[in-house]
Write a protein that holds these residues in place. Structure first.
Motif, mmCIF file in Angstrom:
data_model
loop_
_atom_site.group_PDB
_atom_site.id
_atom_site.type_symbol
_atom_site.label_atom_id
_atom_site.label_comp_id
_atom_site.label_asym_id
_atom_site.label_seq_id
_atom_site.Cartn_x
_atom_site.Cartn_y
_atom_site.Cartn_z
ATOM 1 N N GLN A 234 -3.876 8.221 -7.810
ATOM 2 C CA GLN A 234 -5.254 7.931 -7.434
ATOM 3 C C GLN A 234 -5.234 7.300 -6.059
ATOM 4 O OE1 GLN A 234 -8.134 8.515 -9.176
ATOM 5 N NE2 GLN A 234 -6.808 9.687 -10.561
ATOM 6 N N ALA A 235 -6.203 7.648 -5.237
ATOM 7 C CA ALA A 235 -6.248 7.050 -3.909
ATOM 8 C C ALA A 235 -7.400 6.063 -3.815
ATOM 9 C CB ALA A 235 -6.388 8.123 -2.840
ATOM 10 N N HIS A 236 -7.219 5.143 -2.909
ATOM 11 C CA HIS A 236 -8.215 4.140 -2.606
ATOM 12 C C HIS A 236 -9.347 4.783 -1.790
ATOM 13 C CE1 HIS A 236 -9.452 -0.013 -1.766
ATOM 14 N NE2 HIS A 236 -9.721 0.397 -0.538
ATOM 15 N N VAL A 237 -10.580 4.614 -2.235
ATOM 16 C CA VAL A 237 -11.729 5.161 -1.499
ATOM 17 C C VAL A 237 -12.669 4.019 -1.153
ATOM 18 C CG1 VAL A 237 -13.698 6.722 -1.596
ATOM 19 C CG2 VAL A 237 -11.554 7.375 -2.671
ATOM 20 N N ARG A 238 -13.031 3.922 0.087
ATOM 21 C CA ARG A 238 -13.944 2.863 0.508
ATOM 22 C C ARG A 238 -15.372 3.289 0.208
ATOM 23 N NH1 ARG A 238 -11.060 -0.429 4.446
ATOM 24 N NH2 ARG A 238 -12.862 -0.939 5.701
ATOM 25 N N ASP B 238 -2.441 4.887 2.020
ATOM 26 C CA ASP B 238 -3.516 4.842 1.025
ATOM 27 C C ASP B 238 -4.326 3.556 1.201
ATOM 28 O OD1 ASP B 238 -5.170 5.156 -1.106
ATOM 29 O OD2 ASP B 238 -3.724 4.428 -2.585
ATOM 30 N N ASN B 239 -5.215 3.582 2.154
ATOM 31 C CA ASN B 239 -6.003 2.373 2.434
ATOM 32 C C ASN B 239 -7.473 2.691 2.682
ATOM 33 O OD1 ASN B 239 -6.050 3.559 4.928
ATOM 34 N ND2 ASN B 239 -4.716 2.066 5.914
ATOM 35 N N GLY B 240 -7.898 3.886 2.318
ATOM 36 C CA GLY B 240 -9.287 4.264 2.562
ATOM 37 C C GLY B 240 -9.461 5.187 3.740
ATOM 38 N N SER C 171 -11.195 8.380 2.887
ATOM 39 C CA SER C 171 -12.372 8.238 2.031
ATOM 40 C C SER C 171 -13.320 9.420 2.159
ATOM 41 C CB SER C 171 -13.124 6.948 2.379
ATOM 42 O OG SER C 171 -12.340 5.817 2.066
ATOM 43 N N ARG D 42 0.851 -1.201 0.000
ATOM 44 C CA ARG D 42 0.000 0.000 0.000
ATOM 45 C C ARG D 42 0.887 1.252 0.000
ATOM 46 N NH1 ARG D 42 2.241 2.271 3.018
ATOM 47 N NH2 ARG D 42 2.298 2.407 5.273
#
Lengths: 271, 271, 271
Positions: free
Chosen positions: C165-169, C101-103, C106, C85
């Motif tokens: 880009q980021a991770h979004v939950r 970057d894991n949510g 978000s 990550r």
């Protein structure tokens, strides 16, 4: 009547029952930093038992007196938020206290020279608060801005609103009959020390450590000057750091061993 | 012997087992701000298990080394307050540590150049402390004023009192026999990671991740470089952020799954 | 594309699931103070449930919006540390957010103008981090230095690394069917108030307090404006301080009394 002008220490202390798992405390700090990034925020504690006004009043009494003149203390334990209870500012001993009028400042208000003002949130102060106020979080939307502006010195105590009377909760006082004093435990700390409502300084003709203490249905405990006056594991009573008589156990928890809690009766007998 | 003059960072860190439900932590902060409102107070933690000196010593070791030179660290885990244990200041690696002499600075004192001074609270320092000191709260009445004045630079380490020896608790060291190292778990963190007393940097001829780790009565765990070296749910050992070998579980708690706690034996075997 | 230049407030907020019993939080603060002793560190909270990314994202959303422009928010809930990550910085509404970057960001990333950069820890930033980085504590070894340098203004958002880009939950959104809205409880606070995912401001043609709320298998609750609109002990729904519909109980815990928790279904019916 004229009030001392507060010199501004730019310190704002924070006390609440919010915990820090949610964003409530962070939001209040954000508002304070929004008012002035240079304000010095000092956490007193946010882990008060939820809605425990008495514990909040005791914490404030114990901790705030050590801060310099001009410190602003923002305190929120507010079960009545959104009801008719007033928002107030208390001026006492050159400190300012901001929060709800529900007894949270009972200890502070024992100062006979304390003054109270109701926050007039419809007058000129209104423009110093967030535009869309919630009905459930006055800590963020009313108390934090008022505390912040007071700490900057840009709003003075006199500007807050009209003088008012504040709600004071009964602080149980011990009852003296001859050689006997009937008291109660008002708090138990993290170490199991049991703080009573006996303040030897306010008792005429009573010197420290001249009596013995009997816990309701429990042992008689000697009143000593320091822990080292008894052996490991023994019980003792002494005047604690807040000025009140405490029942303690050397190297242990008096509360656990004697099953004491808030409200337990205690009797002090003098020779 | 001459000690480096400390440049003053004006930072005071606070570590204790007081929790924040009572006013103890707030009172110490008040005293620090009374000494100088501009002091920068940094909380390291107040939720140490009550009277757990070893956990306090480990926290200080882990956290304080990252602060700039001249930082003053005020630490209070003090089961012996009110008895004969001395109040001390430790100078180590251009940091100062203020608190009770009961082993709380055992990790810090592993520095062979550390110096210790006993606080002379009857000499000239006496006037820099509150007039009515309690026998049960030296954190507020002695350690906080001394830490505050040291951080301002107005009191120097040399002014504190005479040089002294400090109490150091046994820090268990692993025992090497041939290809085997007998070690123990010294701490379990909030995530269930089990920190051992094995510091690979202090072991001659031992490189990271060249062995396997066997938990007492438990599985053999590979010694790897990072979590990603094993699959989800698997156990591993690696050198943790404090420099010590840790037993962990990817995406889980090693302590819960393997029933490990402080003191559990661990064996490391090399090829 | 050009990003607003951040004025530097020199404030760094800290949010984590580390607790404060270990030295992790203290070590991050030490690194920040090492970067610049004058940085203003503000704790938002360190008691998030371990590895609970959703709770962290909600806390950040609730609290950070109140801080002044230029504030840097360092947040670490990082179950994937040591795996692939990415470490990121998010720029949103003139605030900066630093973390994994894991949510965790978000909520913040719902701002359509937010920008994300991956931290390039092998380029010029490398020399601004500690020389021996651990694989398990990026909070101390990567996020804290980056947050600190950003807050000083000596490293700019553009210097951090390439756009990413980021991770979004998935943030559950309520579903409207005619006069009915299917929603869920997303959080329960310390007082037992149950916060739902219903934000009346984002629902067309829906005004505050025009419906009733039915808890799954539970009572129908009136939607009111404030606690004082119902009697002691009664249930109510209102728009809480974060802008979302909450189910509460006057002078009590709705969560306990109604057995509500995160994920419980709730239906809102309109007249």
């Amino acid at each position: 009547m004229q009030m001392t002008v507060f010199k501004s220490a730019r310190i704002v202390t924070l006390t609440s029952d919010f915990g820090t798992t949610d964003g409530y405390v962070g939001a209040m700090k954000g508002v304070l930093k929004q008012v002035a990034p240079s304000l010095r925020i000092v956490d007193l504690g946010h882990e008060l038992p939820p809605q425990d006004i008495d514990a909040g009043s005791a914490l404030l009494s114990h901790a705030t007196r050590w801060f310099p003149w001009g410190t602003v203390h923002l305190a929120v334990v507010d079960p009545g938020v959104g009801t008719a209870r007033a928002p107030i500012v208390v001026a006492s001993r050159n400190h300012l206290f901001v929060g709800p009028d529900n007894g949270l400042f009972s200890h502070v208000l024992q100062d006979p020279h304390a003054q109270v003002r109701a926050i007039d949130d419809r007058g000129s102060l209104r423009s110093l608060m967030p535009p869309n106020r919630s009905s459930t979080f006055h800590g963020r939307d009313m108390f934090a801005p008022v505390a912040g502006w007071l700490a900057t010195g840009m709003v003075r105590f006199q500007d807050v609103g009209p003088l008012a009377q504040a709600h004071v909760r009964d602080l149980a006082v011990p009852i003296r009959m001859g050689n006997t004093l009937s008291a109660i435990v008002t708090a138990v700390d993290r170490f199991g020390n049991c703080i009573t409502n006996v303040n030897p300084q306010t008792l005429p003709k009573l010197k420290d450590s001249e009596g013995v203490v009997q816990v309701q249905g429990g042992p008689v405990v000697p009143w000593v000057n320091t822990y080292a006056d008894v052996e490991h594991g023994e019980f003792l009573a002494l005047v604690g750091s807040g000025g009140f008589l405490e029942i303690a156990r050397r190297d242990g928890s008096a509360a656990d061993a004697l099953k004491l809690g808030r409200g337990t009766s205690v009797t002090i007998r003098f020779p």
